[in-house]
Design a protein around this motif. Structure first.
Motif, PDB file in Angstrom:
ATOM      1  N   SER A  56       0.827  -1.206   0.000  1.00 49.37           N
ATOM      2  CA  SER A  56       0.000   0.000   0.000  1.00 49.37           C
ATOM      3  C   SER A  56       0.862   1.257   0.000  1.00 49.37           C
ATOM      4  O   SER A  56       0.616   2.194  -0.769  1.00 49.37           O
ATOM      5  N   ALA A  57       1.901   1.283   0.841  1.00 45.57           N
ATOM      6  CA  ALA A  57       2.729   2.491   0.964  1.00 45.57           C
ATOM      7  C   ALA A  57       3.559   2.728  -0.295  1.00 45.57           C
ATOM      8  O   ALA A  57       3.700   3.874  -0.754  1.00 45.57           O
ATOM      9  N   ILE A  58       4.103   1.667  -0.881  1.00 48.13           N
ATOM     10  CA  ILE A  58       4.900   1.852  -2.090  1.00 48.13           C
ATOM     11  C   ILE A  58       4.028   2.338  -3.236  1.00 48.13           C
ATOM     12  O   ILE A  58       4.436   3.209  -4.022  1.00 48.13           O
ATOM     13  N   LEU A  59       2.810   1.823  -3.323  1.00 52.75           N
ATOM     14  CA  LEU A  59       1.903   2.312  -4.357  1.00 52.75           C
ATOM     15  C   LEU A  59       1.455   3.745  -4.084  1.00 52.75           C
ATOM     16  O   LEU A  59       0.988   4.440  -4.989  1.00 52.75           O
ATOM     17  N   ASP A  60       1.603   4.183  -2.818  1.00 52.21           N
ATOM     18  CA  ASP A  60       1.376   5.592  -2.472  1.00 52.21           C
ATOM     19  C   ASP A  60       2.657   6.412  -2.590  1.00 52.21           C
ATOM     20  O   ASP A  60       2.732   7.537  -2.105  1.00 52.21           O
ATOM     21  N   GLU A  61       3.693   5.815  -3.212  1.00 52.24           N
ATOM     22  CA  GLU A  61       4.957   6.483  -3.542  1.00 52.24           C
ATOM     23  C   GLU A  61       5.862   6.705  -2.339  1.00 52.24           C
ATOM     24  O   GLU A  61       6.677   7.623  -2.322  1.00 52.24           O
ATOM     25  N   PHE A  62       5.741   5.839  -1.312  1.00 54.20           N
ATOM     26  CA  PHE A  62       6.715   5.783  -0.233  1.00 54.20           C
ATOM     27  C   PHE A  62       7.634   4.589  -0.504  1.00 54.20           C
ATOM     28  O   PHE A  62       7.179   3.445  -0.535  1.00 54.20           O
ATOM     29  N   ASP A  63       8.897   4.852  -0.712  1.00 55.00           N
ATOM     30  CA  ASP A  63       9.843   3.797  -1.071  1.00 55.00           C
ATOM     31  C   ASP A  63      10.404   3.157   0.198  1.00 55.00           C
ATOM     32  O   ASP A  63      11.479   3.511   0.688  1.00 55.00           O
ATOM     33  N   LEU A  64       9.670   2.198   0.741  1.00 50.55           N
ATOM     34  CA  LEU A  64      10.102   1.498   1.937  1.00 50.55           C
ATOM     35  C   LEU A  64      11.114   0.416   1.571  1.00 50.55           C
ATOM     36  O   LEU A  64      10.942  -0.302   0.575  1.00 50.55           O
ATOM     37  N   THR A  65      12.151   0.284   2.392  1.00 52.57           N
ATOM     38  CA  THR A  65      13.090  -0.823   2.238  1.00 52.57           C
ATOM     39  C   THR A  65      12.516  -2.035   2.949  1.00 52.57           C
ATOM     40  O   THR A  65      12.175  -1.966   4.140  1.00 52.57           O
ATOM     41  N   ILE A  66      12.390  -3.147   2.233  1.00 49.97           N
ATOM     42  CA  ILE A  66      11.834  -4.380   2.785  1.00 49.97           C
ATOM     43  C   ILE A  66      12.962  -5.158   3.444  1.00 49.97           C
ATOM     44  O   ILE A  66      13.979  -5.460   2.814  1.00 49.97           O
ATOM     45  N   VAL A  67      12.773  -5.494   4.719  1.00 46.74           N
ATOM     46  CA  VAL A  67      13.817  -6.186   5.469  1.00 46.74           C
ATOM     47  C   VAL A  67      13.260  -7.517   5.960  1.00 46.74           C
ATOM     48  O   VAL A  67      12.297  -7.549   6.732  1.00 46.74           O
TER      49      VAL A  67
END
Length: 279
Positions: free
Chosen positions: A107-118
């Motif tokens: 959801s956040a990445i599609l809202d243009e927040f580039d979260l690093t997946i750990v």
């Protein structure tokens, strides 16, 4: 559907964890600090979150200067307590909630927040001290935890407004998750403190009080404060306070402040703590 019921903010001073682990929480120096969390322990026992999204900063335990993500979210089944130089804290393994974590990622990445997946991350005092303050010394943490690490160590950190907007994106993600979960968001770090240089030992209680007032009533005012002003007023480590804004962004516009605590000093740090409930 999942719902965010409350937000919590607290300092995560490493010496607090040591005081708990060594049984010094009743000592004259530490007693006033822990007294401020007595209400909170009763409150959390009553409200029982299923999942806590815990916003913290890694202190070079999981990440080094080789890789510095601005925002990193833990999507694993579990997270081991980190060895910060004296061995891991004697606390339970942190159990994650991968399904919700991955939903937030999408959801956040599609809202243009580039979260690093750990998918593998040891968690240090930034995450475990808040858990200890709220849950004391359980055999197992009574909730699942999604770690959300924010870079506030290496310049440039994210802006206060970016943290606040990330909180809003997390709220949107949680609201659209199709499991019946009570979710809380915890913001950690701060308050004013500086650990090195000519201003080592700085504590600005006036700024801290203003911050506590505004994060409840007018959080958007805090998003307009620049990095330079946070550092000038709250010290070099006081920049951690922007992580509280992730928590605040995930809550309703109008919240109910049910508990506030502030104490100085605790290992040359101002300790702040808030509990905010969605109406």
């Amino acid at each position: 559907m999942a719902r965010i019921t409350a937000g919590l903010a607290t300092s995560h001073v490493p010496a607090i964890g040591a005081a708990i682990d060594l049984g010094k929480d009743g000592d004259t120096y530490w007693r006033p600090v822990f007294k401020g969390f007595e209400f909170s322990k009763d409150w959390i026992a009553e409200h029982k979150p299923d999942v806590v999204i815990l916003v913290f900063n890694d202190h070079a335990s999981a990440f080094s200067l080789d890789i510095i993500p601005t925002f990193a979210i833990g999507c694993a089944d579990e997270f081991q307590p980190a060895d910060e130089g004296w061995g891991p804290r004697p606390v339970p393994i942190v159990k994650g909630h991968p399904e919700l974590a991955w939903h937030i990622v999408e959801s956040a990445i599609l809202d243009e927040f580039d979260l690093t997946i750990v998918n593998k991350m040891d968690v240090d005092h930034g995450l475990t001290v808040p858990l200890s303050l709220m849950y004391d010394k359980p055999d197992a943490w009574p909730c699942k935890v999604i770690p959300l690490a924010v870079n506030v160590l290496q310049f440039p950190p994210p802006t206060a407004n970016r943290c606040y907007q990330l909180g809003k994106a997390i709220r949107k993600a949680v609201d659209s998750f199709d499991q019946d979960l009570k979710v809380m968001v915890w913001g950690t770090g701060g308050m004013s403190h500086q650990l090195q240089g000519p201003r080592a030992g700085l504590i600005n209680s006036a700024f801290d009080a203003q911050f506590l007032d505004k994060i409840s009533a007018d959080p958007e005012a805090l998003t307009r404060i620049s990095h330079a002003e946070y550092v000038r007023e709250a010290g070099s480590e006081g920049i951690e306070m922007i992580m509280w804004l992730v928590m605040r962004g995930a809550l309703d516009k109008d919240v109910r402040e049910v508990h506030r605590f502030y104490h100085v000093p605790a290992s040359n740090t101002a300790v702040g703590h808030l509990i905010l409930e969605n109406p």
